[in-house]
Design an enzyme around this catalytic site. Structure first.
Site, mmCIF file in Angstrom:
data_model
loop_
_atom_site.group_PDB
_atom_site.id
_atom_site.type_symbol
_atom_site.label_atom_id
_atom_site.label_comp_id
_atom_site.label_asym_id
_atom_site.label_seq_id
_atom_site.Cartn_x
_atom_site.Cartn_y
_atom_site.Cartn_z
ATOM 1 C CD GLU A 9 -3.144 -1.583 7.940
ATOM 2 O OE1 GLU A 9 -2.843 -1.525 6.536
ATOM 3 O OE2 GLU A 9 -2.715 -0.469 8.507
ATOM 4 C CG ASP A 105 0.211 -0.704 8.358
ATOM 5 O OD1 ASP A 105 0.964 -1.458 9.105
ATOM 6 O OD2 ASP A 105 0.060 -1.057 7.117
ATOM 7 C CE1 TYR A 327 0.574 -5.321 3.320
ATOM 8 C CE2 TYR A 327 1.252 -3.068 2.784
ATOM 9 C CZ TYR A 327 0.131 -4.248 3.138
ATOM 10 O OH TYR A 327 -1.163 -3.640 3.146
#
Length: 912
Positions: A9, A105, A327
């Site tokens: 992703e 993801d 993230y």
């Protein structure tokens, strides 16, 4: 040799996979090994929309083109990501690529990103799914050893595509239908709605309606001061039989609604001795959980005043550019269960930094990193895990990035520390049978609070004077203190994010509430964008830290309620979708059945809007007591106007972004003028005040008191009975005061020869007559407080006469050695208001606007207002109570000797 194309992703995940599997060579935007070609998207690369041949231009958003239901959805490249899409398409078409591995993801959005790429490419190559919840090298290798088949992922893919298409159908058709409805009266009145945006706006409007409808009630508290052998302490009377009920949300055990009742307790207890009993018990407080994006945005807003968008931008930079955080777009506050080794490595890295070495070392020495479901729990992880620092040492962070990084690191360290330990003391003093409660809290073991600089309190730090069991104490003072109930606070971004996150809690249906339990309105990644969208669409104004819904927001809610389309403003729609999409993911609901219901809902929304006119929208509308100024007929309020029932007279309810209240409209119709009124907004979004007048053709127009309301041919005001404030800085004629401005006598009327005009309110600061006189006479006012229209923060400046005769700002120089934000010397800042004289020394008690909000000042004592809504209504008595409470806590500042000479101002000027 046949190879598999792995599509992740985002680039960071592709890099992690390449390191875990090994054997890759890096090219520009992809990696390659003997078995794999590896690349990534950068989030969404494609968006859905109408096929080109079925689309209509925005100006043609009429009911004739609604509902807009495409025969099939077209995928369109997102412009800023087009280069990455071309790279992936090129790799997909390689002849040696015979299989695809979806490494996006592990969730619905990740599935959608991959499926859109695959569909757009037209590929028929077989697909396998990599499903990761942890990014350790071992977890990645295990994931590749257990790739899932495409067939098992099709239900999740169906749910992902349905969510995307249904959002488009409801959002596009809802927006176009409401825009078409509001544009019937002329022009193009863009009225956006959305599944998440509009329920969020409804939360803000509901709170603002409660604030406006709030009626303050007076209540009394009886407060006593008692003297024991060990010293004085305070106590507050309370009703031991009190029970909280929903009937009166303002009721509290310590509140008395009748003054006589409070006075009777005072009279009964005054001068009488009391008997003391107390209970002390230990209490613990665990550290807060690790941050997800929403909790980080909340904290940054509360601590630093950062908007949700700014926090996301900073966190993204710390992740992408500096690589010091994991993230950030996550809704999880836990770590994978196999991350214990990674955490220990991170702590070893932090042990090498000066700022965090002691705490990281203590955690490692105490062996506090161990399996703990509060921290390490796979069941609490969806697409991503909590935000934590990485092994990378930070370099070249700017001030805000450093602050945000510090928040994340300290939370990461604190979560491994033991709980903080307190002793809680509840003391009851009985005076002639009347109970007075006193509470104290002593920090015994700081635990995780040590990370934030807290230390254990000794006995001498205890807030309560010590007493013995059943000790007799003297009642030194007892009084009835008057107070007023306060309306609920407006939302700021932090509290609104919490409300969005917990929106499902108010849903009555058990199944729907459970479906929303982990979701809320929007996702952590989209909530900031939703808030900014509401501001951009002029549904909400950002006033300092507060978010205030506009008249346009109230108008939209009136419309949606009147049309009977609660699915557009209620969180139940999101809950219902989440429930059904979860069923689809488990194979219990077909995609076709779900989309059929969405199309029916879309048709219902458009149909409702088509069936009404603006004057037929049902609602709680008023009949005005004032008669029509044109024919004397009865005037009714409707959705958009105040409309006469006997002739064609009508007047818009919303003028320059401000909705007229019923009494204001009645005054305007009766007296043909009202005001000056505040709260209007210019096309640039700047607030202004003005009178409203009805002209000869019964149209409402602004009157700024300078003849401008009547156009160029208006008569000049009569200044014959007024005293001039001073000479005009442009033409040396006389300057006079009008309701909204100070103007030159030659700058009004049809024969203007000068253009000098200065508003009586500049950046929320009323400019007093005395200040304007001083400016005209000497070229400069005193140091005044203003509020920036850009940052919404207060600042101090002089108003000065510039060489061209215009009025500008001049900023005070900082004194030597003073840092940023230090208060300027040389006379001090002029108060917003002088509330009166202090009864003890007859010195003024002033209301000021400070960097951290409004405060009252008397001599060297400053006391912050606990409620910013008090600024307009604050009385001298209330200010004295605040000052007394601050002085009692030892909050007075030692007055410093004045400097020998005031710092010379820096001649930094800009136009006011």
């Amino acid at each position: 040799m046949a190879k598999s194309l792995i599509i992740a992703e985002k680039p960071s995940v592709a890099a992690d996979i390449s390191r875990a599997l090994g054997g890759f060579t890096r090219h520009d935007d992809f990696f390659e090994s003997d078995k794999y070609v590896l690349s990534s998207a950068v989030g969404h690369l494609l968006e859905i929309g109408m096929p080109e041949e079925e689309e209509v231009k925005r100006g043609k958003w009429t009911f004739a083109h609604l509902p807009a239901i495409p025969s099939k959805f077209a995928l369109k490249p997102i412009e800023k990501a087009e280069a990455r899409l071309k790279t992936l398409l090129k790799l997909l078409k390689r002849k040696d690529v015979t299989k695809l591995i979806n490494a996006c993801d592990a969730g619905r959005e990740g599935e959608l990103i991959f499926r859109n790429i695959a569909q757009y490419s037209g590929t028929g190559k077989p697909i396998q799914r990599l499903w990761l919840q942890s990014m350790t090298p071992a977890a990645i290798r295990d994931g590749f050893a257990q790739l899932r088949s495409d067939e098992t992922m099709l239900p999740l893919a169906d749910a992902a595509v349905c969510r995307s298409e249904s959002d488009w159908l409801v959002g596009i058709n809802g927006t176009r239908a409401m825009t078409a409805f509001n544009s019937r009266s002329g022009g193009f009145q863009l009225t956006t709605v959305g599944r998440v945006q509009t329920p969020t706006l409804a939360i803000l409007v509901e709170r603002e309606a409660k604030i406006r409808a709030f009626k303050s009630r007076g209540y009394w508290e009886v407060q006593g001061t008692f003297r024991a052998a060990g010293g004085e302490y305070g106590g507050r009377w309370f009703d031991e039989k009190f029970k909280k009920t929903d009937d009166d949300p303002d009721a509290r055990a310590e509140r008395l609604w009748v003054e006589d009742s409070a006075r009777a307790i005072v009279a009964k207890c005054e001068g009488k001795p009391g008997t003391v009993t107390e209970e002390t018990k230990p209490s613990t407080q665990a550290s807060p959980l690790l941050y997800d994006l929403t909790s980080l945005q909340r904290e940054a807003n509360g601590r630093f005043g950062l908007s949700a968008r700014t926090t996301l931008s900073l966190a993204q930079a710390l992740y992408e550019k500096h690589k010091v955080l994991t993230y950030p777009r996550t809704d999880s506050r836990a770590l994978p269960e196999d991350y214990i080794a990674t955490v220990k490595s991170t702590l070893e890295s932090l042990r090498e930094s000066n700022a965090y070495a002691m705490f990281a070392g203590e955690i490692l020495k105490g062996k506090w990193v161990k399996p703990n479901k509060r921290i390490f729990d796979n069941s609490k992880i969806s697409d991503h895990f909590a935000i934590i620092p990485t092994l990378q040492r930070p370099k070249s962070l700017n001030e805000l990035e450093a602050k945000l990084y510090d928040l994340v690191v300290k939370r990461f360290l604190a979560v491994f520390y033991p709980s903080a330990e307190y002793l809680l003391t509840t003391r009851i003093t009985r005076v002639v049978g009347e109970p007075f409660k006193t509470e104290g809290k002593v920090l015994v073991t700081p635990g995780w609070l040590a990370v934030y600089g807290k230390e254990a309190q000794s006995d001498t730090d205890a807030t309560l004077a010590p007493v013995k069991a059943n000790e007799k104490v003297a009642t030194e003072k007892i009084e009835a203190v008057a107070n007023q109930t306060r309306p609920p606070a407006r939302f700021n971004e932090g509290t609104l994010l919490s409300a969005m996150e917990g929106a499902g809690k108010t849903i009555e249906d058990d199944e729907l509430r459970e479906a929303m339990r982990e979701k809320g309105l929007g996702t952590p990644a989209t909530r900031a964008q939703i808030i900014e969208g509401l501001i951009m669409e002029k549904y909400v104004h950002r006033d300092g830290r507060d978010l205030t819904p506009t008249a346009k927001a109230f108008s939209l809610m009136t419309l949606l309620h009147g049309l009977g389309v609660p699915e557009l403003f209620s969180p139940e729609l999101t809950a219902e979708w989440e429930f059904k999409l979860a069923q689809m993911e488990h194979g219990k609901l077909k995609r076709s059945d779900f989309m059929r219901e969405i199309v029916q809902m879309t048709q219902h929304i458009v149909g409702q809007a088509k069936n009404y006119q603006s004057d037929t929208i049902p609602g709680d509308f008023a009949t005005l007591s004032a008669r029509c100024p044109k024919c004397g007929g009865e005037v009714h309020e409707n959705y958009k106007k105040f409309q006469c029932q006997a002739c064609d007279f009508g007047m818009w309810k919303i003028i320059a972004g401000r909705q007229l209240e019923i009494p204001e409209a009645e005054a305007l119709l009766t007296h043909r003028e009202v005001g000056p009124l505040e709260g209007f907004r210019s096309k640039l979004g700047r607030p202004f005040a003005a009178k409203l007048k009805l002209n000869d053709t019964f149209e409402a127009q602004f009157d700024f008191g300078d003849g401008s309301g009547d156009g160029a041919d208006g008569d000049a005001p009569d200044f014959s009975g007024q005293e001039s404030l001073g000479p005009c800085p442009k033409c040396n004629s006389r300057v006079f005061e009008l309701p909204a401005a100070y103007v030159c006598e030659n700058a009004v009327g049809p024969e203007k020869t000068c253009d000098f005009r200065s508003g009586r309110v500049i950046l929320q600061r009323p400019i007093e007559r005395a200040q304007m006189q001083k400016l005209l006479a000497s070229g400069k006012t005193e140091l005044l407080q203003f509020v920036s229209s850009r940052t919404r923060r207060p600042f101090a400046a002089f108003l000065v006469r510039q060489p061209d005769g215009k009025i500008g700002f001049e900023f005070q120089a900082k004194g030597p050695g003073k840092g940023r934000g230090a208060r300027a010397g040389g006379g001090g800042v002029a108060a917003l208001r002088v509330l009166g004289q202090h009864p003890k020394d007859k010195q003024p008690v002033e209301l000021h606007s400070g960097r951290y909000g409004p405060y009252v000042k008397h001599g060297a004592v400053n006391a912050t207002l606990p409620d910013t809504d008090q600024v307009e209504s604050l009385t001298l008595a209330q200010a004295l109570d605040l000052l007394a409470a601050k002085a009692k806590k030892g909050g007075g500042k030692t007055a410093k000797a004045p400097p020998k000479a005031a710092a010379k101002p820096v001649r930094r000027k800009r136009a006011a």
